[in-house]
Enzyme design. Structure first.
Site, PDB file in Angstrom:
ATOM      1  N   PRO A   7       0.796  -1.231   0.000  1.00 63.35           N
ATOM      2  CA  PRO A   7       0.000   0.000   0.000  1.00 63.35           C
ATOM      3  C   PRO A   7       0.827   1.280   0.000  1.00 63.35           C
ATOM      4  O   PRO A   7       1.849   1.383   0.684  1.00 63.35           O
ATOM      5  CB  PRO A   7      -0.819  -0.104   1.295  1.00 63.35           C
ATOM      6  CG  PRO A   7      -0.115  -1.102   2.133  1.00 63.35           C
ATOM      7  CD  PRO A   7       0.522  -2.065   1.176  1.00 63.35           C
ATOM      8  N   ASN A   8       0.346   2.222  -0.798  1.00 67.63           N
ATOM      9  CA  ASN A   8       0.873   3.591  -0.907  1.00 67.63           C
ATOM     10  C   ASN A   8       2.180   3.698  -1.683  1.00 67.63           C
ATOM     11  O   ASN A   8       2.642   4.814  -1.945  1.00 67.63           O
ATOM     12  CB  ASN A   8       1.031   4.244   0.484  1.00 67.63           C
ATOM     13  CG  ASN A   8      -0.300   4.380   1.187  1.00 67.63           C
ATOM     14  OD1 ASN A   8      -1.254   4.901   0.610  1.00 67.63           O
ATOM     15  ND2 ASN A   8      -0.404   3.880   2.405  1.00 67.63           N
TER      16      ASN A   8
ATOM     17  N   ARG B 294       4.770  12.125  -3.125  1.00 71.18           N
ATOM     18  CA  ARG B 294       4.483  12.620  -1.774  1.00 71.18           C
ATOM     19  C   ARG B 294       5.664  12.260  -0.859  1.00 71.18           C
ATOM     20  O   ARG B 294       6.357  11.268  -1.098  1.00 71.18           O
ATOM     21  CB  ARG B 294       3.238  11.932  -1.192  1.00 71.18           C
ATOM     22  CG  ARG B 294       1.993  12.058  -2.018  1.00 71.18           C
ATOM     23  CD  ARG B 294       1.098  13.183  -1.486  1.00 71.18           C
ATOM     24  NE  ARG B 294      -0.274  13.073  -1.982  1.00 71.18           N
ATOM     25  CZ  ARG B 294      -0.637  13.319  -3.240  1.00 71.18           C
ATOM     26  NH1 ARG B 294       0.277  13.628  -4.136  1.00 71.18           N
ATOM     27  NH2 ARG B 294      -1.907  13.222  -3.606  1.00 71.18           N
TER      28      ARG B 294
ATOM     29  N   TYR C 227      10.992   9.270   1.340  1.00 77.92           N
ATOM     30  CA  TYR C 227      11.120   8.162   0.380  1.00 77.92           C
ATOM     31  C   TYR C 227      11.810   8.543  -0.936  1.00 77.92           C
ATOM     32  O   TYR C 227      11.930   7.704  -1.824  1.00 77.92           O
ATOM     33  CB  TYR C 227       9.738   7.560   0.092  1.00 77.92           C
ATOM     34  CG  TYR C 227       9.127   6.922   1.321  1.00 77.92           C
ATOM     35  CD1 TYR C 227       9.663   5.766   1.874  1.00 77.92           C
ATOM     36  CD2 TYR C 227       8.021   7.488   1.952  1.00 77.92           C
ATOM     37  CE1 TYR C 227       9.129   5.190   3.007  1.00 77.92           C
ATOM     38  CE2 TYR C 227       7.467   6.915   3.093  1.00 77.92           C
ATOM     39  CZ  TYR C 227       8.026   5.766   3.608  1.00 77.92           C
ATOM     40  OH  TYR C 227       7.497   5.196   4.737  1.00 77.92           O
TER      41      TYR C 227
ATOM     42  N   ALA D 154       3.282  -1.006   4.707  1.00 81.00           N
ATOM     43  CA  ALA D 154       2.733  -1.023   6.076  1.00 81.00           C
ATOM     44  C   ALA D 154       2.240  -2.414   6.491  1.00 81.00           C
ATOM     45  O   ALA D 154       2.246  -2.750   7.690  1.00 81.00           O
ATOM     46  CB  ALA D 154       1.602  -0.014   6.187  1.00 81.00           C
TER      47      ALA D 154
ATOM     48  N   HIS E 237       4.128  -4.839   8.947  1.00 86.08           N
ATOM     49  CA  HIS E 237       4.060  -4.750  10.404  1.00 86.08           C
ATOM     50  C   HIS E 237       2.738  -5.244  10.985  1.00 86.08           C
ATOM     51  O   HIS E 237       2.565  -5.261  12.195  1.00 86.08           O
ATOM     52  CB  HIS E 237       4.290  -3.289  10.824  1.00 86.08           C
ATOM     53  CG  HIS E 237       5.395  -2.618  10.065  1.00 86.08           C
ATOM     54  ND1 HIS E 237       6.707  -3.031  10.153  1.00 86.08           N
ATOM     55  CD2 HIS E 237       5.388  -1.606   9.146  1.00 86.08           C
ATOM     56  CE1 HIS E 237       7.454  -2.284   9.347  1.00 86.08           C
ATOM     57  NE2 HIS E 237       6.672  -1.414   8.727  1.00 86.08           N
TER      58      HIS E 237
ATOM     59  N   ASP F 221       1.092 -15.891   6.381  1.00 87.68           N
ATOM     60  CA  ASP F 221       0.555 -17.238   6.155  1.00 87.68           C
ATOM     61  C   ASP F 221       0.628 -17.617   4.679  1.00 87.68           C
ATOM     62  O   ASP F 221       0.909 -18.772   4.343  1.00 87.68           O
ATOM     63  CB  ASP F 221      -0.889 -17.329   6.661  1.00 87.68           C
ATOM     64  CG  ASP F 221      -0.982 -17.335   8.185  1.00 87.68           C
ATOM     65  OD1 ASP F 221       0.066 -17.482   8.848  1.00 87.68           O
ATOM     66  OD2 ASP F 221      -2.105 -17.182   8.711  1.00 87.68           O
TER      67      ASP F 221
ATOM     68  N   GLU G 185      12.268 -10.225   1.577  1.00 89.28           N
ATOM     69  CA  GLU G 185      11.595  -9.014   2.076  1.00 89.28           C
ATOM     70  C   GLU G 185      12.480  -7.805   1.805  1.00 89.28           C
ATOM     71  O   GLU G 185      13.672  -7.844   2.112  1.00 89.28           O
ATOM     72  CB  GLU G 185      11.364  -9.158   3.584  1.00 89.28           C
ATOM     73  CG  GLU G 185      10.804  -7.901   4.224  1.00 89.28           C
ATOM     74  CD  GLU G 185      10.651  -8.026   5.741  1.00 89.28           C
ATOM     75  OE1 GLU G 185      10.954  -9.098   6.316  1.00 89.28           O
ATOM     76  OE2 GLU G 185      10.236  -7.014   6.341  1.00 89.28           O
TER      77      GLU G 185
ATOM     78  N   HIS H 147      12.814  -3.290   1.816  1.00 89.52           N
ATOM     79  CA  HIS H 147      12.311  -1.966   2.185  1.00 89.52           C
ATOM     80  C   HIS H 147      13.242  -0.907   1.630  1.00 89.52           C
ATOM     81  O   HIS H 147      14.466  -1.109   1.581  1.00 89.52           O
ATOM     82  CB  HIS H 147      12.218  -1.820   3.708  1.00 89.52           C
ATOM     83  CG  HIS H 147      11.282  -2.819   4.303  1.00 89.52           C
ATOM     84  ND1 HIS H 147       9.916  -2.693   4.211  1.00 89.52           N
ATOM     85  CD2 HIS H 147      11.518  -3.989   4.930  1.00 89.52           C
ATOM     86  CE1 HIS H 147       9.352  -3.737   4.781  1.00 89.52           C
ATOM     87  NE2 HIS H 147      10.298  -4.556   5.213  1.00 89.52           N
TER      88      HIS H 147
ATOM     89  N   SER I 187      13.493   2.168   3.096  1.00 89.91           N
ATOM     90  CA  SER I 187      14.099   2.757   4.294  1.00 89.91           C
ATOM     91  C   SER I 187      14.609   1.641   5.208  1.00 89.91           C
ATOM     92  O   SER I 187      14.214   0.472   5.058  1.00 89.91           O
ATOM     93  CB  SER I 187      13.058   3.613   5.027  1.00 89.91           C
ATOM     94  OG  SER I 187      11.957   2.818   5.431  1.00 89.91           O
TER      95      SER I 187
ATOM     96  N   ARG J 247      13.863   3.409  12.276  1.00 85.17           N
ATOM     97  CA  ARG J 247      12.694   4.300  12.273  1.00 85.17           C
ATOM     98  C   ARG J 247      11.855   4.088  13.541  1.00 85.17           C
ATOM     99  O   ARG J 247      12.356   3.639  14.552  1.00 85.17           O
ATOM    100  CB  ARG J 247      11.889   4.071  10.981  1.00 85.17           C
ATOM    101  CG  ARG J 247      12.707   4.388   9.721  1.00 85.17           C
ATOM    102  CD  ARG J 247      11.878   4.302   8.471  1.00 85.17           C
ATOM    103  NE  ARG J 247      10.810   5.289   8.459  1.00 85.17           N
ATOM    104  CZ  ARG J 247       9.807   5.307   7.579  1.00 85.17           C
ATOM    105  NH1 ARG J 247       9.760   4.376   6.636  1.00 85.17           N
ATOM    106  NH2 ARG J 247       8.876   6.228   7.635  1.00 85.17           N
TER     107      ARG J 247
ATOM    108  N   ARG K 137       7.806   0.080  13.446  1.00 84.58           N
ATOM    109  CA  ARG K 137       8.293  -0.465  12.166  1.00 84.58           C
ATOM    110  C   ARG K 137       9.405  -1.499  12.367  1.00 84.58           C
ATOM    111  O   ARG K 137       9.857  -2.128  11.421  1.00 84.58           O
ATOM    112  CB  ARG K 137       8.823   0.664  11.275  1.00 84.58           C
ATOM    113  CG  ARG K 137       7.766   1.645  10.843  1.00 84.58           C
ATOM    114  CD  ARG K 137       8.309   2.625   9.819  1.00 84.58           C
ATOM    115  NE  ARG K 137       7.534   3.850   9.811  1.00 84.58           N
ATOM    116  CZ  ARG K 137       6.439   4.034   9.089  1.00 84.58           C
ATOM    117  NH1 ARG K 137       5.985   3.094   8.290  1.00 84.58           N
ATOM    118  NH2 ARG K 137       5.777   5.181   9.146  1.00 84.58           N
TER     119      ARG K 137
HETATM  120  O1  CA2 Z   1      10.762   1.581   3.589  1.00 82.30           O
HETATM  121  C1  CA2 Z   1       9.904   0.919   3.022  1.00 82.30           C
HETATM  122  O2  CA2 Z   1      10.028   0.452   1.891  1.00 82.30           O
HETATM  123  C2  CA2 Z   1       8.552   0.699   3.726  1.00 82.30           C
HETATM  124  O3  CA2 Z   1       8.081  -0.601   3.362  1.00 82.30           O
HETATM  125  C3  CA2 Z   1       7.632   1.780   3.182  1.00 82.30           C
HETATM  126  C4  CA2 Z   1       6.265   1.760   3.844  1.00 82.30           C
HETATM  127  C5  CA2 Z   1       6.386   1.763   5.367  1.00 82.30           C
HETATM  128  O4  CA2 Z   1       5.102   1.636   5.951  1.00 82.30           O
HETATM  129  C6  CA2 Z   1       7.291   0.662   5.859  1.00 82.30           C
HETATM  130  O5  CA2 Z   1       7.403   0.768   7.272  1.00 82.30           O
HETATM  131  C7  CA2 Z   1       8.662   0.761   5.238  1.00 82.30           C
HETATM  132  C8  CA2 Z   1       5.449   2.968   3.409  1.00 82.30           C
HETATM  133  C9  CA2 Z   1       5.207   3.029   1.931  1.00 82.30           C
HETATM  134  C10 CA2 Z   1       4.424   4.269   1.643  1.00 82.30           C
HETATM  135  O6  CA2 Z   1       5.086   5.001   0.639  1.00 82.30           O
HETATM  136  C11 CA2 Z   1       4.774   6.309   0.523  1.00 82.30           C
HETATM  137  C12 CA2 Z   1       5.337   6.953  -0.556  1.00 82.30           C
HETATM  138  C13 CA2 Z   1       5.081   8.282  -0.724  1.00 82.30           C
HETATM  139  C14 CA2 Z   1       4.257   8.968   0.145  1.00 82.30           C
HETATM  140  C15 CA2 Z   1       3.690   8.309   1.213  1.00 82.30           C
HETATM  141  C16 CA2 Z   1       3.952   6.970   1.387  1.00 82.30           C
END
Ligand code: CA2
Length: 144
Positions: A9-10, A17, A22, A76, A79, A86, A97, A99, A101, A106, A110
């Site tokens: 997601p996102n 954004r 990011y 997200a 977490h 599963d 896996e 990421h 970041s 963080r 997370r």
């Molecule tokens: O660091 C990563 O790749 C994460 O998977 C990114 C997730 C975060 O919830 C994880 O803890 C770490 C968030 C992805 C959302 O990406 C956005 C991009 C632009 C604006 C807002 C969110």
């Protein structure tokens, strides 16, 4: 050899954004970089993003017999999602896996990944290069 890249997601908002967190690279840029490197490694790539947990679960299930390795940035859901954990466990494909970041540097919430224990390993904190590192790891992880 085929690698399925799943994005949660996102991640479709990357580059549009919160660039301070990011970066300015879009998910389309990342996909393009992955495809360039994959060509050099003679790897086929399927690259997908969904905001829906259920859709990600279905894609993991469908990967059996269709892909050799799954690379997942569950965002997200990393977490929170017992369902993704599963599905990865049930399918039994080597899964990496990733990421953008460093999730361990963080917020505390997370630090815990519900999928880490059912994955071969975790690559976290290298920005868009986490995807390339995972692609390279996929080649060595495939037959082990
Ligand atoms: O660091 C990563 O790749 C994460 O998977 C990114 C997730 C975060 O919830 C994880 O803890 C770490 C968030 C992805 C959302 O990406 C956005 C991009 C632009 C604006 C807002 C969110």
């Amino acid at each position: 050899m085929k690698v399925l890249f799943l994005n949660g997601p996102n991640l479709n908002l990357l580059g549009q954004r919160e660039p301070e967190v990011y970066g300015r690279t879009t998910l389309a840029d990342i996909e393009s970089n992955v495809r360039t490197r994959a060509k050099m490694l003679a790897v086929d790539v399927d690259f997908r993003q969904s905001n829906s947990e259920g859709e990600l679960v279905s894609w993991i299930q469908q990967a059996k017999g269709a892909c050799d390795v799954i690379v997942i940035n569950a965002a997200a859901y990393t977490h929170t999602s017992v369902a993704l954990r599963d599905a990865i466990s049930a399918v039994g494909l080597p899964t990496i896996e990733i990421h953008l970041s460093n999730i361990h540097a963080r917020e505390e919430f997370r630090h815990k990944s519900l999928i880490a224990a059912v994955c071969k390993g975790q690559i976290s904190g290298f920005g868009a290069n986490s995807y390339i590192l995972a692609l390279e790891a996929s080649v060595s992880v495939k037959d082990k």
